[in-house]
Write a protein that holds these residues in place. Structure first.
Motif, PDB file in Angstrom:
ATOM      1  N   TYR A 180       0.988  -1.093   0.088  1.00  0.00           N
ATOM      2  CA  TYR A 180       0.108  -0.039  -0.095  1.00  0.00           C
ATOM      3  C   TYR A 180       0.837   1.206   0.024  1.00  0.00           C
ATOM      4  N   GLU A 181       0.450   2.442  -0.736  1.00  0.00           N
ATOM      5  CA  GLU A 181       1.151   3.647  -0.801  1.00  0.00           C
ATOM      6  C   GLU A 181       0.403   4.453  -0.063  1.00  0.00           C
ATOM      7  N   ASN A 182       0.928   5.502   0.500  1.00  0.00           N
ATOM      8  CA  ASN A 182       0.061   6.548   1.141  1.00  0.00           C
ATOM      9  C   ASN A 182       1.031   7.773   1.522  1.00  0.00           C
ATOM     10  N   GLU A 183       0.355   8.939   1.748  1.00  0.00           N
ATOM     11  CA  GLU A 183       1.058   9.974   2.228  1.00  0.00           C
ATOM     12  C   GLU A 183       1.166  10.032   3.807  1.00  0.00           C
ATOM     13  N   ASN A 184       2.359  10.086   4.202  1.00  0.00           N
ATOM     14  CA  ASN A 184       2.495  10.240   5.727  1.00  0.00           C
ATOM     15  C   ASN A 184       2.947  11.774   6.257  1.00  0.00           C
ATOM     16  N   ILE A 185       3.001  11.799   7.428  1.00  0.00           N
ATOM     17  CA  ILE A 185       3.323  13.078   7.918  1.00  0.00           C
ATOM     18  C   ILE A 185       4.377  13.074   9.127  1.00  0.00           C
ATOM     19  N   CYS A 186       5.552  13.952   9.050  1.00  0.00           N
ATOM     20  CA  CYS A 186       6.762  13.892  10.241  1.00  0.00           C
ATOM     21  C   CYS A 186       6.197  14.821  11.105  1.00  0.00           C
ATOM     22  N   LYS A 187       7.028  14.690  12.053  1.00  0.00           N
ATOM     23  CA  LYS A 187       6.686  15.576  13.229  1.00  0.00           C
ATOM     24  C   LYS A 187       6.700  17.027  13.098  1.00  0.00           C
ATOM     25  N   ASP A 188       7.438  17.475  12.053  1.00  0.00           N
ATOM     26  CA  ASP A 188       7.533  18.943  11.690  1.00  0.00           C
ATOM     27  C   ASP A 188       6.714  19.386  10.887  1.00  0.00           C
ATOM     28  N   GLY A 189       6.009  18.337  10.283  1.00  0.00           N
ATOM     29  CA  GLY A 189       4.717  18.764   9.526  1.00  0.00           C
ATOM     30  C   GLY A 189       5.300  18.422   8.078  1.00  0.00           C
ATOM     31  N   ARG A 190       6.162  18.083   7.743  1.00  0.00           N
ATOM     32  CA  ARG A 190       6.693  17.699   6.339  1.00  0.00           C
ATOM     33  C   ARG A 190       6.021  16.373   5.854  1.00  0.00           C
ATOM     34  N   ARG A 191       5.715  16.287   4.724  1.00  0.00           N
ATOM     35  CA  ARG A 191       4.680  15.134   4.064  1.00  0.00           C
ATOM     36  C   ARG A 191       5.652  14.408   3.230  1.00  0.00           C
ATOM     37  N   VAL A 192       5.625  12.740   3.604  1.00  0.00           N
ATOM     38  CA  VAL A 192       6.446  11.955   2.909  1.00  0.00           C
ATOM     39  C   VAL A 192       5.432  10.900   2.370  1.00  0.00           C
ATOM     40  N   TRP A 193       5.822  10.489   1.149  1.00  0.00           N
ATOM     41  CA  TRP A 193       5.383   9.135   0.538  1.00  0.00           C
ATOM     42  C   TRP A 193       5.925   7.837   1.107  1.00  0.00           C
ATOM     43  N   ILE A 194       5.319   6.972   1.430  1.00  0.00           N
ATOM     44  CA  ILE A 194       5.758   5.701   2.009  1.00  0.00           C
ATOM     45  C   ILE A 194       5.103   4.363   1.211  1.00  0.00           C
ATOM     46  N   ALA A 195       5.946   3.649   0.659  1.00  0.00           N
ATOM     47  CA  ALA A 195       5.441   2.177   0.030  1.00  0.00           C
ATOM     48  C   ALA A 195       5.560   1.236   1.250  1.00  0.00           C
ATOM     49  N   TRP A 196       4.149   0.770   1.872  1.00  0.00           N
ATOM     50  CA  TRP A 196       4.158  -0.034   2.976  1.00  0.00           C
ATOM     51  C   TRP A 196       4.097  -1.517   2.322  1.00  0.00           C
ATOM     52  N   ALA A 197       4.473  -2.435   3.138  1.00  0.00           N
ATOM     53  CA  ALA A 197       4.334  -3.709   3.177  1.00  0.00           C
ATOM     54  C   ALA A 197       3.655  -4.365   4.435  1.00  0.00           C
ATOM     55  N   GLY A 201       8.219  -0.205   5.710  1.00  0.00           N
ATOM     56  CA  GLY A 201       8.012   0.833   4.448  1.00  0.00           C
ATOM     57  C   GLY A 201       9.356   1.592   3.954  1.00  0.00           C
ATOM     58  N   HIS A 202       9.159   1.878   2.815  1.00  0.00           N
ATOM     59  CA  HIS A 202      10.294   2.491   1.975  1.00  0.00           C
ATOM     60  C   HIS A 202       9.962   3.899   1.591  1.00  0.00           C
ATOM     61  N   ASP A 203      10.752   5.019   1.897  1.00  0.00           N
ATOM     62  CA  ASP A 203      10.459   6.227   1.437  1.00  0.00           C
ATOM     63  C   ASP A 203      10.396   6.404  -0.064  1.00  0.00           C
ATOM     64  N   ILE A 204       9.276   6.639  -0.774  1.00  0.00           N
ATOM     65  CA  ILE A 204       9.390   6.913  -2.170  1.00  0.00           C
ATOM     66  C   ILE A 204       9.009   8.367  -2.550  1.00  0.00           C
ATOM     67  N   THR A 205       9.346   9.066  -1.535  1.00  0.00           N
ATOM     68  CA  THR A 205       8.746  10.810  -1.899  1.00  0.00           C
ATOM     69  C   THR A 205       9.110  11.288  -3.186  1.00  0.00           C
ATOM     70  N   GLU A 206      10.623  10.807  -3.439  1.00  0.00           N
ATOM     71  CA  GLU A 206      11.235  11.557  -4.464  1.00  0.00           C
ATOM     72  C   GLU A 206      10.893  10.969  -5.842  1.00  0.00           C
ATOM     73  N   ARG A 207      10.591   9.592  -5.713  1.00  0.00           N
ATOM     74  CA  ARG A 207       9.930   8.811  -6.967  1.00  0.00           C
ATOM     75  C   ARG A 207       8.533   9.584  -7.190  1.00  0.00           C
ATOM     76  N   LYS A 208       7.692   9.763  -6.084  1.00  0.00           N
ATOM     77  CA  LYS A 208       6.454  10.394  -6.223  1.00  0.00           C
ATOM     78  C   LYS A 208       6.496  11.841  -6.846  1.00  0.00           C
ATOM     79  N   HIS A 209       7.422  12.459  -6.408  1.00  0.00           N
ATOM     80  CA  HIS A 209       7.669  14.166  -6.925  1.00  0.00           C
ATOM     81  C   HIS A 209       7.903  13.865  -8.535  1.00  0.00           C
ATOM     82  N   MET A 210       8.768  12.733  -8.899  1.00  0.00           N
ATOM     83  CA  MET A 210       9.272  12.826 -10.178  1.00  0.00           C
ATOM     84  C   MET A 210       7.909  12.215 -10.970  1.00  0.00           C
ATOM     85  N   GLU A 211       6.968  11.266 -10.641  1.00  0.00           N
ATOM     86  CA  GLU A 211       5.911  10.807 -11.226  1.00  0.00           C
ATOM     87  C   GLU A 211       4.996  12.047 -11.347  1.00  0.00           C
TER      88      GLU A 211
END
Length: 479
Positions: free
Chosen positions: A104-121, A139-149
Motif C-alpha cells: 500500500y502507498e500513502n502520504e504520511n506526515i513527519c513531526k515537523d509537518g513535512r509530508r512524505v510518501w511511503i510504500a508499505w508492506a 515501509g520505504h520512502d518513495i517521496t522523490e519517486r512520487k514527486h518525479m511521477e
C-alpha cells in the motif's frame, strides 16, 4: 544417581547453549532491524505503536519515547489520506482485512509537518488461536519517486494538451506519439496516426529535405524553428515551423526523433502578401527609373552633345566640358537601366527566365566587379511567370550574399533538369558559409527559403568541397 546427575548437567549445558544462541540470534535480529534502511514498525490491535526502529525515528523525527504507545493516526498519519479517506477508517480496514493491504502507498506526515510518501508492506501477526494481535509494517520512502511521477504527469498533460503538434517517431519514421495538437493541425486521430509512417504527411518534394534533417540530427546537430511543409488529412498543404531532437537511450544509442511543429500557414499567407506588395513596389520603381529617370538622363545627354557641337563650331573651349557632361550622362543612363533591370527584370516577361538570368550574370560582372557565369541545360524551361520571378530573386539574393558577405570573386550559376526536379545551384569561392548565423542576421537567407517554399521546392546551403558556399534549390519539373 551419578548417571542422572550427569544427564541433568548435560541438559543444563545444552539449555544454556540454546539460551546463548537465542540471545545471540535476538541480538543479531535487533541489530538487523535497527540498522535496516527502511521503516519497521509494529502496531497493536488498538492502533498504538509498539515498535519503531531507528530508521523510522530519523525519518519521522520522533524519539522512541515520544512515539511508542501513541496511535499512528495521532502521529505519522494525516487526518485524511491522499485519496481523501479517513485515516482511522484505513487502520480499521487494515486490521480487519490485512490481506487487502499487503502492499500500500500513502502520504504520511513527519513531526515537523513535512509530508512524505511511503510504500508499505503489511503483515498480520497472529496468536496461537489465529487471532490478529499486531500488524508488522515495513515501509520505504518513495517521496522523490512520487514527486518525479507528478512532474512526469504534468509534463505528459502539457505535451498532450499543447496547441503545437508534438510527435515522436522511431528511426524508420513510424509514429509512436501523437498529441492533441497534432490531431488538431493534421486532422488524423491518435488511433489513425499510430498506424502511420511520418512520410504520409511529408510532400514528395520535401522527402530529400527530411532525409537531410535526419542526417543532421544523427550527427548531433539540433534543429530549431526549421520551416517546411506538411500535408493535412484533407490534402491541404500546410506551412510548418518545426523543432526536432534525437532521442537516445541510457546507453547513448539513438532510438527515436521527437518534433514540435507549429502551423504557420496563416503567417506565411500574410508574409506572401507583404512580399507581393514589395515586389510590385520594386517593379514600379524599376519602371520609373527606366521610363522616367532614363528618359530625363537621355534628354540631358542629347542636349549636352548638341551644346558641345555648337560650342565647337564657334571655337569655344567649353565644348570639351559639354562633351564630358554628355558622356557622364550616358554612363548614368547605362547604370540606371542596369538597376532598373535588377528591380524589374523585364527579360522574364519577354525572353523568359533563362534570358533574364543571362542578363543578371552580365550585369553582376559590370556592377559588382566579379566574374559571374551562367550555364543552363537545353531542356530547362520555366513558363510560369510568378515562379520564374521567385527563382530570379533567389539567384539575385544568393549573388548579393556572395559578394557582400562572402567577398566572392567568382560566381557560377547552373540550371539543369534531373529526375529529382529542376536544380538551380549558385556556387561561389568566397568565405565558407557559417554553420550558425549571427543573432539578428540572415534575413536574406530566410527570404530565399521562403521564396523556395512558394514554388514548392527545397533549399540547401552548405560549404563547397573546395571552400566557399553552394546554394542549391530543387523545385518540381514542368513549371
Amino acid at each position: 544417581m551419578k548417571k542422572q546427575t550427569k544427564k541433568l548437567k548435560d541438559i543444563t549445558t545444552k539449555l544454556k547453549r540454546t539460551q546463548e544462541m537465542l540471545y545471540d540470534s535476538e541480538d543479531k535480529y535487533r541489530q538487523l532491524v535497527e540498522n535496516a534502511d527502511c521503516i519497521i514498525l509494529r502496531m497493536g490491535e488498538d492502533g498504538k505503536i509498539t515498535f519503531f526502529n531507528e530508521f523510522a525515528q530519523k525519518l519521522f523525527g520522533y524519539t522512541e519515547q515520544q512515539i511508542l504507545g501513541k496511535k499512528v493516526t495521532e502521529t505519522i498519519l494525516p487526518e485524511k489520506d491522499s485519496s481523501g479517506r479517513d485515516s482511522e477508517k484505513l487502520i480499521r480496514d487494515i486490521k480487519r482485512q490485512p490481506e487487502l493491504y499487503t502492499t500500500y502507498e500513502n502520504e504520511n506526515i513527519c513531526k515537523d509537518g513535512r509530508r512524505v510518501w511511503i510504500a508499505w508492506a503489511n503483515r498480520a501477526i497472529h496468536d496461537e488461536q489465529r487471532n490478529i494481535t499486531e500488524i508488522l509494517c515495513v515501509g520505504h520512502d518513495i517521496t522523490e519517486r512520487k514527486h518525479m511521477e507528478n512532474k512526469l504527469q504534468l509534463l505528459a498533460a502539457a505535451v498532450h494538451n499543447s496547441n503545437d503538434a508534438i510527435t515522436v517517431q522511431d528511426l524508420e519514421g513510424n509514429i509512436i506519439l501523437w498529441n492533441l495538437g497534432a490531431e488538431r493541425i493534421y486532422g488524423y486521430s491518435k488511433a489513425e496516426a499510430m498506424k502511420m509512417n511520418i512520410g504520409r504527411i511529408i510532400p514528395d518534394h520535401k522527402h530529400d529535405e527530411m532525409m537531410s534533417l535526419v542526417e543532421r540530427l544523427q550527427k548531433g546537430e539540433n534543429i530549431e524553428f526549421f520551416e517546411t511543409q506538411r500535408f493535412a488529412k484533407n490534402n491541404r498543404l500546410l506551412n510548418i515551423s518545426l523543432t526536432a531532437t534525437l532521442l537516445k537511450n541510457e546507453k547513448g544509442k539513438p532510438f527515436a526523433i521527437t518534433t514540435t511543429e507549429r502551423d504557420i500557414t496563416e503567417r506565411r499567407f500574410l508574409e506572401k502578401e507583404i512580399l507581393d506588395i514589395t515586389e510590385k513596389e520594386r517593379e514600379l520603381i524599376g519602371q520609373e527609373m527606366h521610363d522616367g529617370m532614363g528618359q530625363v538622363l537621355t534628354g540631358i545627354a542629347v542636349k549636352c552633345k548638341g551644346l558641345a557641337l555648337n560650342l565647337k563650331r564657334k571655337s569655344f573651349d567649353e565644348s570639351k566640358e559639354a562633351m564630358v557632361i554628355s558622356k557622364l550622362a550616358n554612363q548614368a543612363i547605362a547604370q540606371t537601366r542596369d538597376l532598373a533591370r535588377m528591380l524589374y527584370p523585364i527579360d522574364i516577361e519577354t525572353g523568359g527566365l533563362i534570358s533574364a538570368l543571362k542578363m543578371l550574370a552580365s550585369n553582376t560582372e559590370k556592377s559588382m566587379g566579379v566574374t559571374c557565369r551562367f550555364r543552363c541545360g537545353k531542356s530547362v524551361s520555366v513558363k510560369n511567370l510568378v515562379e520564374a520571378k521567385q527563382i530570379y530573386r533567389i539567384v539575385q539574393e544568393a549573388i548579393t550574399n556572395a559578394v557582400r558577405h562572402g567577398k566572392a570573386k567568382n560566381i557560377n550559376i547552373k540550371l539543369r533538369l534531373t529526375n529529382r526536379g529542376t536544380i538551380l545551384s549558385i556556387e561561389n569561392d568566397g568565405m565558407d558559409f557559417p554553420k550558425v548565423s549571427p543573432r539578428g542576421k540572415g534575413l536574406g537567407l530566410k527570404i530565399m527559403k521562403y521564396r523556395t517554399d512558394l514554388i514548392g521546392g527545397s533549399l540547401d546551403i552548405r560549404k563547397g568541397d573546395k571552400g566557399g558556399t553552394i546554394v542549391t534549390c530543387v523545385f518540381p519539373n514542368g513549371r
